[in-house]
Write a protein that holds these residues in place. Structure first.
Motif, PDB file in Angstrom:
ATOM      1  N   VAL A 412     -15.824  40.715  82.935  1.00 13.16           N
ATOM      2  CA  VAL A 412     -15.811  39.591  83.866  1.00 13.16           C
ATOM      3  C   VAL A 412     -15.783  38.305  83.044  1.00 13.16           C
ATOM      4  N   TRP A 413     -15.113  37.295  83.567  1.00 11.90           N
ATOM      5  CA  TRP A 413     -14.888  36.018  82.880  1.00 11.90           C
ATOM      6  C   TRP A 413     -15.683  34.937  83.597  1.00 11.90           C
ATOM      7  N   VAL A 414     -16.476  34.189  82.854  1.00 14.24           N
ATOM      8  CA  VAL A 414     -17.338  33.165  83.432  1.00 14.24           C
ATOM      9  C   VAL A 414     -17.011  31.812  82.806  1.00 14.24           C
ATOM     10  N   ASP A 415     -16.791  30.810  83.654  1.00 13.15           N
ATOM     11  CA  ASP A 415     -16.545  29.439  83.208  1.00 13.15           C
ATOM     12  C   ASP A 415     -17.731  28.587  83.644  1.00 13.15           C
ATOM     13  N   LEU A 416     -18.472  28.045  82.678  1.00 14.35           N
ATOM     14  CA  LEU A 416     -19.670  27.263  82.981  1.00 14.35           C
ATOM     15  C   LEU A 416     -19.369  25.787  83.242  1.00 14.35           C
ATOM     16  N   GLY A 417     -18.176  25.340  82.895  1.00 15.03           N
ATOM     17  CA  GLY A 417     -17.851  23.929  83.048  1.00 15.03           C
ATOM     18  C   GLY A 417     -17.884  23.203  81.721  1.00 15.03           C
ATOM     19  N   SER A 418     -17.228  22.069  81.668  1.00 21.85           N
ATOM     20  CA  SER A 418     -16.970  21.374  80.405  1.00 21.85           C
ATOM     21  C   SER A 418     -18.224  20.898  79.689  1.00 21.85           C
ATOM     22  N   GLN A 419     -19.365  20.838  80.361  1.00 21.43           N
ATOM     23  CA  GLN A 419     -20.579  20.350  79.697  1.00 21.43           C
ATOM     24  C   GLN A 419     -21.273  21.417  78.857  1.00 21.43           C
ATOM     25  N   TYR A 420     -20.725  22.650  78.853  1.00 22.50           N
ATOM     26  CA  TYR A 420     -21.363  23.747  78.119  1.00 22.50           C
ATOM     27  C   TYR A 420     -20.500  24.212  76.949  1.00 22.50           C
ATOM     28  N   ASP A 421     -21.150  24.702  75.903  1.00 26.38           N
ATOM     29  CA  ASP A 421     -20.483  25.207  74.705  1.00 26.38           C
ATOM     30  C   ASP A 421     -20.889  26.674  74.527  1.00 26.38           C
ATOM     31  N   THR A 422     -19.939  27.587  74.764  1.00 27.05           N
ATOM     32  CA  THR A 422     -20.300  29.010  74.712  1.00 27.05           C
ATOM     33  C   THR A 422     -20.304  29.584  73.303  1.00 27.05           C
ATOM     34  N   VAL A 423     -19.766  28.846  72.322  1.00 27.00           N
ATOM     35  CA  VAL A 423     -19.973  29.272  70.932  1.00 27.00           C
ATOM     36  C   VAL A 423     -21.456  29.104  70.593  1.00 27.00           C
ATOM     37  N   LYS A 424     -22.018  28.001  71.039  1.00 26.89           N
ATOM     38  CA  LYS A 424     -23.461  27.788  70.875  1.00 26.89           C
ATOM     39  C   LYS A 424     -24.242  28.846  71.647  1.00 26.89           C
ATOM     40  N   LEU A 425     -23.791  29.165  72.860  1.00 32.23           N
ATOM     41  CA  LEU A 425     -24.450  30.189  73.671  1.00 32.23           C
ATOM     42  C   LEU A 425     -24.380  31.547  72.980  1.00 32.23           C
ATOM     43  N   PHE A 426     -23.260  31.838  72.342  1.00 33.27           N
ATOM     44  CA  PHE A 426     -23.103  33.102  71.612  1.00 33.27           C
ATOM     45  C   PHE A 426     -24.203  33.266  70.564  1.00 33.27           C
ATOM     46  N   HIS A 427     -24.460  32.216  69.795  1.00 34.80           N
ATOM     47  CA  HIS A 427     -25.475  32.292  68.738  1.00 34.80           C
ATOM     48  C   HIS A 427     -26.887  32.363  69.327  1.00 34.80           C
ATOM     49  N   LEU A 428     -27.142  31.618  70.395  1.00 36.66           N
ATOM     50  CA  LEU A 428     -28.444  31.673  71.063  1.00 36.66           C
ATOM     51  C   LEU A 428     -28.706  33.059  71.623  1.00 36.66           C
ATOM     52  N   ALA A 429     -27.674  33.630  72.263  1.00 32.75           N
ATOM     53  CA  ALA A 429     -27.817  34.951  72.870  1.00 32.75           C
ATOM     54  C   ALA A 429     -28.057  36.023  71.814  1.00 32.75           C
ATOM     55  N   LEU A 430     -27.368  35.897  70.681  1.00 36.10           N
ATOM     56  CA  LEU A 430     -27.524  36.894  69.629  1.00 36.10           C
ATOM     57  C   LEU A 430     -28.946  36.883  69.069  1.00 36.10           C
ATOM     58  N   GLU A 431     -29.521  35.710  68.958  1.00 33.37           N
ATOM     59  CA  GLU A 431     -30.914  35.614  68.515  1.00 33.37           C
ATOM     60  C   GLU A 431     -31.860  36.301  69.501  1.00 33.37           C
ATOM     61  N   ALA A 432     -31.456  36.345  70.775  1.00 38.00           N
ATOM     62  CA  ALA A 432     -32.271  36.982  71.809  1.00 38.00           C
ATOM     63  C   ALA A 432     -31.919  38.455  72.008  1.00 38.00           C
ATOM     64  N   GLY A 433     -31.033  38.986  71.152  1.00 37.82           N
ATOM     65  CA  GLY A 433     -30.672  40.396  71.239  1.00 37.82           C
ATOM     66  C   GLY A 433     -29.606  40.714  72.264  1.00 37.82           C
ATOM     67  N   ILE A 434     -28.704  39.752  72.509  1.00 42.84           N
ATOM     68  CA  ILE A 434     -27.622  39.940  73.489  1.00 42.84           C
ATOM     69  C   ILE A 434     -26.314  39.490  72.843  1.00 42.84           C
ATOM     70  N   SER A 435     -25.285  40.323  72.909  1.00 40.91           N
ATOM     71  CA  SER A 435     -23.972  39.902  72.410  1.00 40.91           C
ATOM     72  C   SER A 435     -23.057  39.559  73.582  1.00 40.91           C
ATOM     73  N   ILE A 436     -22.334  38.460  73.449  1.00 43.81           N
ATOM     74  CA  ILE A 436     -21.301  38.075  74.410  1.00 43.81           C
ATOM     75  C   ILE A 436     -20.057  37.720  73.606  1.00 43.81           C
ATOM     76  N   THR A 437     -18.951  37.465  74.291  1.00 44.67           N
ATOM     77  CA  THR A 437     -17.737  37.034  73.609  1.00 44.67           C
ATOM     78  C   THR A 437     -17.377  35.630  74.076  1.00 44.67           C
ATOM     79  N   PRO A 438     -17.474  34.625  73.203  1.00 38.21           N
ATOM     80  CA  PRO A 438     -17.157  33.250  73.616  1.00 38.21           C
ATOM     81  C   PRO A 438     -15.689  33.073  73.946  1.00 38.21           C
ATOM     82  N   GLY A 439     -15.427  32.223  74.926  1.00 36.42           N
ATOM     83  CA  GLY A 439     -14.073  32.051  75.432  1.00 36.42           C
ATOM     84  C   GLY A 439     -13.088  31.503  74.432  1.00 36.42           C
ATOM     85  N   LEU A 440     -13.578  30.790  73.422  1.00 34.76           N
ATOM     86  CA  LEU A 440     -12.698  30.191  72.424  1.00 34.76           C
ATOM     87  C   LEU A 440     -11.820  31.235  71.733  1.00 34.76           C
ATOM     88  N   LEU A 441     -12.306  32.470  71.655  1.00 33.65           N
ATOM     89  CA  LEU A 441     -11.536  33.536  71.008  1.00 33.65           C
ATOM     90  C   LEU A 441     -10.274  33.897  71.778  1.00 33.65           C
TER      91      LEU A 441
END
Length: 480
Positions: A412-441
């Motif tokens: 599933v594809w999620v768009d949070l809106g221009s005020q969010y950075d999912t590369v940053k979210l990727f690193h935050l999530a990984l620290e919490a034990g969760i992997s996601i794929t940032p949209g920039l890829l």
């Protein structure tokens, strides 16, 4: 179920049944993706007739609350928020050179870390594992094959498996010559061979936007330029944008997921696929169809491969068993058509042959009927998981989130809106034990920084739901 319907009530019985199901949904007694009791079972529970239950279910289906699945029954759907789907993006003005390797390596590294919730990997088979069935089959093959099981196989593939695949394409009215079909090491090698057959360094390649990042990395490795064609979240690429791009640029080939897109999950109807092939072949442009998710549709009928509509032999089909049977077996195939001789030469140069024992095992797995039985089970589980995933996202993600409605596959594809950075979210999530794929890829032109992809191709559990809630909490910290 403690609730009952009453004949003394002013409402019709079927309307009371409908309200009962709505109440159970609100209370959480029925979860999105969960199967409703059968018509007979529900009729017995509520002491009403089967036609009454059927009328209630069919009316709820018409309202979009539940869905009927062939030979499986009725299932509760998630309720999509209004205007929650991703927006249409603009057509790229110019093709670009690609540079994504560093971020791709980080994402792959996260996928394989221990004790990480693997939302970042699209591995649908995990939802209905085939390991036990394939282990039984491989033991049988090892006994049957003896020492030949560890030998090199034919360069173009195990003949019985090739014949099997050719027969399966006949179901779509597609006649495939034996020399046109080459077994490869997964679909990624098939796509690489297809691109080498159809292009040379510096050529412009049209891709979907967003597009599976493995294709983007292939384009980078081959020295090609990528031109992104916007994707309709429901029906694949916008043909008018493609036509405009063809008018403006010397596009040599297109790489499109002709049935189900990864990461959005859009499903291209057959008539649109036919128009796509006609448009490209009228311009002498090669279509490389990535059909790895074709068998994981949620619709009543599988999409017809684009090969069926080709009249000039300019369609090259690529697919594999990685998403439907065994990712680690690395068995895919290419139907190269008029490029068959080149494809065989590149296959020989790249890897000589695909693993014989894996091909033989898959051949026996299909011949036994277990492959098709497991595919049906896999589609059911993925469809249920999708509903649960979307429901969780709607509950926990900020209201600005736009969520795709996949018509198949496992993401599933999620768009949070221009005020969010999912590369940053990727690193935050990984620290919490969760992997996601940032949209920039998923963009050669660095689009989709506000988007991310999640996989629901997993055995569903409370742990996954807790992980989604944790991810939603981290979104607040991912603001720019």
């Amino acid at each position: 179920m403690s609730q009952v319907v009453s004949r003394s009530n002013s409402e019709f019985l079927y309307q009371q049944v409908m309200q009962l199901i709505r109440d159970l949904t609100i209370q959480g007694s029925l979860q999105p993706g969960e199967k409703l009791p059968s018509l007979r079972k529900m009729a017995n529970k509520l002491a009403v007739s089967i036609p009454t239950i059927k009328q209630a279910y069919q009316t709820l289906e018409g309202q979009g609350l539940i869905e009927a699945r062939e030979k499986s029954g009725y299932f509760l759907k998630s309720t999509q928020l209004k205007q929650s789907r991703p927006k249409r993006v603009r057509l790229s003005r110019e093709p670009v050179l690609v540079n994504k390797q560093a971020l791709i390596e980080q994402v792959y590294g996260a996928i394989h870390q221990a004790n990480v919730v693997p939302f970042g990997i699209a591995n649908p088979v995990a939802a209905a594992p085939t390991d036990k069935a394939l282990a039984r089959t491989m033991r049988r093959v090892m006994t049957l094959a003896g020492a030949s099981a560890i030998n090199y196989g034919p360069m173009d593939g195990f003949a019985p498996l090739k014949k099997q695949l050719i027969h399966r394409y006949l179901d779509f009215g597609i006649g495939v010559d034996n020399d046109e079909l080459v077994i490869t090491n997964g679909a990624q090698e098939a796509l690489a061979i297809a691109l080498k057959c159809a292009t040379k360094p510096g050529d412009i390649i049209a891709i979907e936007s967003p597009c599976y990042f493995g294709i983007i990395e292939l384009i980078e490795s081959l020295g090609l330029k990528a031109l992104e064609i916007p994707l309709c979240p429901e029906q694949g690429i916008w043909l008018e944008d493609l036509q405009h791009a063809l008018d403006q640029h010397a596009i040599k080939a297109c790489v499109f997921s002709t049935s189900l897109n990864n990461p959005v999950g859009s499903f291209m109807p057959d008539n649109k696929r036919q128009q796509l092939v006609a448009l490209l072949e009228s311009r002498q442009v090669v279509l490389i169809e990535d059909d790895v998710y074709g068998d994981l549709h949620y619709s009543a009928k599988r999409a017809t491969p684009a090969q069926a509509y080709s009249t000039k032999g300019l369609v090259i089909s690529c697919a594999s068993f990685s998403k439907t049977a065994a990712p680690s077996y690395r068995v895919g195939w290419i139907i190269a058509g008029k490029f068959a001789e080149q494809a065989r030469r590149y296959k020989r140069a790249l890897s000589c042959a695909a693993p014989l024992i894996n091909q033989w095992t898959l051949y026996e797995f299909i011949a036994s009927g277990e492959y098709d039985r497991n595919i049906r089970l896999l589609r059911q589980r993925l469809s249920s998981n999708k509903e649960r995933m979307i429901w969780c996202l709607q509950q926990y993600m900020p209201s600005c989130a736009r969520i795709s409605d996949p018509q198949g596959g496992c993401v599933v594809w999620v768009d949070l809106g221009s005020q969010y950075d999912t590369v940053k979210l990727f690193h935050l999530a990984l620290e919490a034990g969760i992997s996601i794929t940032p949209g920039l890829l998923f963009s050669a032109a660095n689009k989709y920084r506000s988007c991310f992809r999640l996989s629901y191709g997993l055995p569903w559990s409370e742990q996954l739901e807790r992980a989604i809630k944790t991810l939603a909490e981290l979104v607040v910290l991912a603001k720019k």
